[in-house]
Motif scaffolding. Structure first.
Motif, mmCIF file in Angstrom:
data_model
loop_
_atom_site.group_PDB
_atom_site.id
_atom_site.type_symbol
_atom_site.label_atom_id
_atom_site.label_comp_id
_atom_site.label_asym_id
_atom_site.label_seq_id
_atom_site.Cartn_x
_atom_site.Cartn_y
_atom_site.Cartn_z
ATOM 1 N N MET A 1 0.846 -1.165 0.000
ATOM 2 C CA MET A 1 0.000 0.000 0.000
ATOM 3 C C MET A 1 0.898 1.236 0.000
ATOM 4 O O MET A 1 1.861 1.313 0.757
ATOM 5 N N SER A 2 0.531 2.186 -0.823
ATOM 6 C CA SER A 2 1.362 3.383 -0.964
ATOM 7 C C SER A 2 1.187 4.298 0.248
ATOM 8 O O SER A 2 0.147 4.289 0.906
ATOM 9 N N ARG B 1 0.731 7.382 0.303
ATOM 10 C CA ARG B 1 -0.350 8.339 0.060
ATOM 11 C C ARG B 1 -1.712 7.731 0.412
ATOM 12 O O ARG B 1 -2.571 8.385 1.000
ATOM 13 N N ARG B 2 -1.888 6.476 0.073
ATOM 14 C CA ARG B 2 -3.144 5.790 0.376
ATOM 15 C C ARG B 2 -3.286 5.579 1.883
ATOM 16 O O ARG B 2 -4.378 5.722 2.437
ATOM 17 N N LYS B 3 -2.197 5.264 2.587
ATOM 18 C CA LYS B 3 -2.223 5.112 4.052
ATOM 19 C C LYS B 3 -2.619 6.427 4.714
ATOM 20 O O LYS B 3 -3.405 6.441 5.668
ATOM 21 N N LEU C 1 -4.423 8.817 3.381
ATOM 22 C CA LEU C 1 -5.829 9.044 3.079
ATOM 23 C C LEU C 1 -6.728 8.207 3.986
ATOM 24 O O LEU C 1 -7.721 8.704 4.533
#
Length: 191
Positions: A1-2, A4-6, A8
């Motif tokens: 998981m990137s 940025r996604r974490k 968000l």
């Protein structure tokens, strides 16, 4: 998981937690804070009368007006039990009037009080808990709250000085009282 996604997902979880806290606070405020008022209440006794069987000369009569659903009763019930213990032997009779249409029982500490179905014109009271006191001649001496403020104790009560004066045979006439405290509406919920 990137990353940025974490980030968000973290912000979304924080927003959900905040929304949950706010909705819980609003529910609590509506359920437990709004039913009673810290607004000034004007108590006027011009309309209050004792029932015919209690009217006229006799003992001093204290009538406690209460609503079983009102959270403000908790603060004055211990104080009322202390008043009964102190003044019942000094010529004071204690009565209770429950808000019309409500359901509940006085706690065991207040079972010594006699229950009245209502008083003539009691529906005009603005709020409860409240008290009315008639002197030994049958004249209304006081109508209003037990005290001013969020809780009622003997240290901030209006009642002890009035009962002391009446027991000593002094005249009291305090039938119009403006106070701020913990009260629940009586008029708007009475039918």
């Amino acid at each position: 998981m990137s990353p940025r996604r974490k980030t968000l997902i973290g912000w979304l979880l924080a927003a959900l937690c905040l929304a949950g806290l706010l909705s819980t606070y609003w529910w609590y405020e509506k359920r437990y804070i709004r039913p009673f008022s810290h607004q000034p209440q004007l108590f006027s006794g011009d309309h209050l009368m004792l029932p015919a069987e209690l009217a006229g000369p006799g003992r001093i009569r204290l009538v406690h007006f209460w609503d079983p659903a009102c959270p403000c009763n908790v603060g004055n019930q211990q104080h009322l039990a202390e008043l009964i213990a102190r003044f019942a032997s000094q010529g004071v009779d204690f009565y209770a009037v429950q808000r019309p249409g409500s359901h509940g029982q006085l706690p065991d500490t207040l079972k010594a009080m006699r229950t009245l179905p209502t008083l003539p014109s009691a529906e005009q009271l603005p709020a409860s808990p409240a008290v009315a006191i008639w002197d030994a001649q049958g004249n209304l001496a006081y109508v209003g709250p037990y005290s001013e403020g969020a809780v009622c104790t003997s240290s901030n009560s209006f009642i002890e000085p009035i009962l002391d004066a009446l027991v000593q045979g002094r005249h009291v006439q305090a039938t119009h009282t403006l106070a701020v405290g913990c009260y629940c509406p009586w008029i708007s919920t009475a039918k």
